[in-house]
Write a protein that holds these residues in place. Structure first.
Motif, short mmCIF file in Angstrom:
data_model
loop_
_atom_site.label_atom_id
_atom_site.label_comp_id
_atom_site.label_asym_id
_atom_site.label_seq_id
_atom_site.Cartn_x
_atom_site.Cartn_y
_atom_site.Cartn_z
N ASN A 1 -14.26 -50.85 -18.26
CA ASN A 1 -14.86 -51.96 -19.03
C ASN A 1 -13.82 -52.79 -19.77
O ASN A 1 -14.16 -53.83 -20.33
N GLY A 2 -12.58 -52.32 -19.80
CA GLY A 2 -11.55 -53.02 -20.55
C GLY A 2 -10.32 -53.34 -19.75
O GLY A 2 -9.23 -53.47 -20.32
N ASP A 3 -10.48 -53.47 -18.43
CA ASP A 3 -9.32 -53.72 -17.58
C ASP A 3 -8.58 -54.98 -18.01
O ASP A 3 -7.34 -55.00 -18.02
N GLU A 4 -9.31 -56.02 -18.37
CA GLU A 4 -8.65 -57.27 -18.80
C GLU A 4 -7.94 -57.08 -20.13
O GLU A 4 -6.93 -57.72 -20.40
N ILE A 5 -8.43 -56.17 -20.96
CA ILE A 5 -7.75 -55.86 -22.23
C ILE A 5 -6.41 -55.19 -21.93
O ILE A 5 -5.39 -55.52 -22.53
N LYS A 6 -6.40 -54.26 -20.98
CA LYS A 6 -5.15 -53.58 -20.60
C LYS A 6 -4.13 -54.59 -20.11
O LYS A 6 -2.97 -54.55 -20.53
N VAL A 7 -4.55 -55.49 -19.25
CA VAL A 7 -3.64 -56.51 -18.73
C VAL A 7 -3.13 -57.39 -19.87
O VAL A 7 -1.94 -57.71 -19.94
N TRP A 8 -4.00 -57.77 -20.81
CA TRP A 8 -3.57 -58.59 -21.94
C TRP A 8 -2.53 -57.84 -22.77
O TRP A 8 -1.50 -58.41 -23.16
N LEU A 9 -2.79 -56.55 -23.05
CA LEU A 9 -1.85 -55.77 -23.86
C LEU A 9 -0.49 -55.65 -23.19
O LEU A 9 0.55 -55.81 -23.84
N LEU A 10 -0.50 -55.40 -21.89
CA LEU A 10 0.77 -55.31 -21.16
C LEU A 10 1.51 -56.64 -21.17
O LEU A 10 2.72 -56.70 -21.35
N SER A 11 0.77 -57.71 -21.01
CA SER A 11 1.36 -59.05 -21.04
C SER A 11 1.92 -59.36 -22.42
O SER A 11 2.99 -59.95 -22.55
N HIS A 12 1.21 -58.97 -23.44
CA HIS A 12 1.64 -59.18 -24.83
C HIS A 12 2.96 -58.46 -25.09
O HIS A 12 3.80 -58.96 -25.84
N GLU A 13 3.15 -57.31 -24.45
CA GLU A 13 4.34 -56.52 -24.69
C GLU A 13 5.55 -56.96 -23.88
O GLU A 13 6.67 -56.74 -24.30
N ARG A 14 5.33 -57.53 -22.70
CA ARG A 14 6.47 -57.97 -21.89
C ARG A 14 6.02 -58.94 -20.82
O ARG A 14 4.86 -59.01 -20.47
N LYS A 15 6.98 -59.65 -20.30
CA LYS A 15 6.69 -60.62 -19.24
C LYS A 15 6.22 -59.90 -17.99
O LYS A 15 6.79 -58.89 -17.60
N MET A 16 5.17 -60.42 -17.39
CA MET A 16 4.69 -59.80 -16.17
C MET A 16 4.10 -60.85 -15.24
O MET A 16 3.76 -61.94 -15.66
N VAL A 17 4.01 -60.48 -13.99
CA VAL A 17 3.40 -61.33 -12.97
C VAL A 17 2.23 -60.54 -12.38
O VAL A 17 2.37 -59.35 -12.06
N LEU A 18 1.09 -61.18 -12.26
CA LEU A 18 -0.08 -60.55 -11.68
C LEU A 18 -0.19 -60.98 -10.22
O LEU A 18 -0.14 -62.16 -9.92
N ILE A 19 -0.33 -60.01 -9.34
CA ILE A 19 -0.43 -60.28 -7.91
C ILE A 19 -1.72 -59.66 -7.40
O ILE A 19 -2.04 -58.52 -7.74
N VAL A 20 -2.46 -60.41 -6.62
CA VAL A 20 -3.64 -59.85 -5.98
C VAL A 20 -3.22 -59.41 -4.58
O VAL A 20 -2.76 -60.20 -3.77
N ASN A 21 -3.33 -58.10 -4.33
CA ASN A 21 -2.91 -57.51 -3.07
C ASN A 21 -4.12 -56.80 -2.46
O ASN A 21 -4.61 -55.82 -3.01
N GLU A 22 -4.60 -57.33 -1.35
CA GLU A 22 -5.78 -56.78 -0.67
C GLU A 22 -6.95 -56.62 -1.64
O GLU A 22 -7.63 -55.61 -1.68
N GLY A 23 -7.17 -57.62 -2.46
CA GLY A 23 -8.29 -57.63 -3.38
C GLY A 23 -8.09 -56.80 -4.64
O GLY A 23 -8.97 -56.71 -5.47
N ARG A 24 -6.91 -56.18 -4.80
CA ARG A 24 -6.64 -55.37 -5.99
C ARG A 24 -5.57 -56.05 -6.84
O ARG A 24 -4.63 -56.63 -6.32
N LEU A 25 -5.73 -55.93 -8.15
CA LEU A 25 -4.78 -56.50 -9.08
C LEU A 25 -3.58 -55.58 -9.20
O LEU A 25 -3.71 -54.40 -9.50
N VAL A 26 -2.37 -56.10 -8.95
CA VAL A 26 -1.12 -55.34 -9.06
C VAL A 26 -0.27 -56.03 -10.11
O VAL A 26 -0.15 -57.26 -10.12
N VAL A 27 0.30 -55.25 -11.00
CA VAL A 27 1.12 -55.77 -12.07
C VAL A 27 2.59 -55.57 -11.71
O VAL A 27 3.01 -54.46 -11.41
N LYS A 28 3.37 -56.65 -11.73
CA LYS A 28 4.83 -56.58 -11.49
C LYS A 28 5.50 -57.13 -12.74
O LYS A 28 5.08 -58.15 -13.29
N TYR A 29 6.56 -56.46 -13.18
CA TYR A 29 7.25 -56.86 -14.39
C TYR A 29 8.59 -57.49 -14.09
O TYR A 29 9.25 -57.12 -13.15
N MET A 30 8.96 -58.44 -14.92
CA MET A 30 10.23 -59.15 -14.75
C MET A 30 11.22 -58.62 -15.75
O MET A 30 10.91 -58.14 -16.75
#
Length: 186
Positions: A157-186
């Protein structure tokens, strides 16, 4: 033999970029953080009435949301939830996560199991993350799937919160791979 007195809990609501946070704690430390609107009676509206441990947690969270990196120099708020007091695998995993995975870092469930001394315990680590009573302070949002996918947060229920928190902590790129959200960090 003297019986240990029960905790007298105080509750306070804190607004944050990820929604309302409900904190409960006693004079010995923080018990829980709940993310999302949850109305309870007995909320303290005047923060001057908070015990010092709960006030320290409010201050820590406010600084974290202003600048995640700024809390690196602060001590963690004291924790007093019974789950975190013992020698259980869950308590050990949560303490390991808090002490060894810092702001801007991530770790997989498998890697966290290895750090906690059990390299085959990835599923048990996931269970420990689900039982974490103090998200943000014990940063379960920093635990990712081995594939790099963000994984579930708050039971999905909080997947978007997790992504926001990770983004808040460091630069990241979100990639959609086969319909799934994958997080890559720079």
């Amino acid at each position: 033999m003297q019986k240990q007195s029960e905790c007298v809990l105080q509750c306070v609501s804190v607004e944050s970029p990820v929604g309302e946070l409900l904190l409960s704690g006693c004079e010995k430390g923080l018990h829980t953080i709940t993310i999302g609107p949850e109305h309870r009676s007995g909320l303290i509206s005047d923060q001057a009435e908070l015990n010092s441990e709960l006030q320290q947690c409010v201050t820590w969270l406010q600084r974290y949301f202003r600048s995640a990196q700024s809390v690196s120099s602060l001590p963690f708020p004291a924790l007093h939830h019974p789950l975190l007091q013992g020698d259980s695998f869950t308590a050990h995993v949560l303490r390991t996560l808090q002490s060894r995975v810092h702001v801007g870092q991530t770790v997989s469930y498998k890697e966290l199991g290895e750090m906690a001394g059990n390299p085959k315990a990835a599923r048990a680590v996931g269970g420990a993350m689900r039982r974490n009573p103090v998200p943000l302070i014990v940063p379960c949002h920093r635990v990712l799937c081995s594939s790099g996918e963000s994984g579930k947060y708050m039971g999905g229920n909080g997947d978007e919160i997790k992504v926001w928190l990770l983004s808040h902590e460091r630069k990241m790129v979100l990639i959609v791979n086969e319909g799934r959200l994958v997080v890559k960090y720079m």
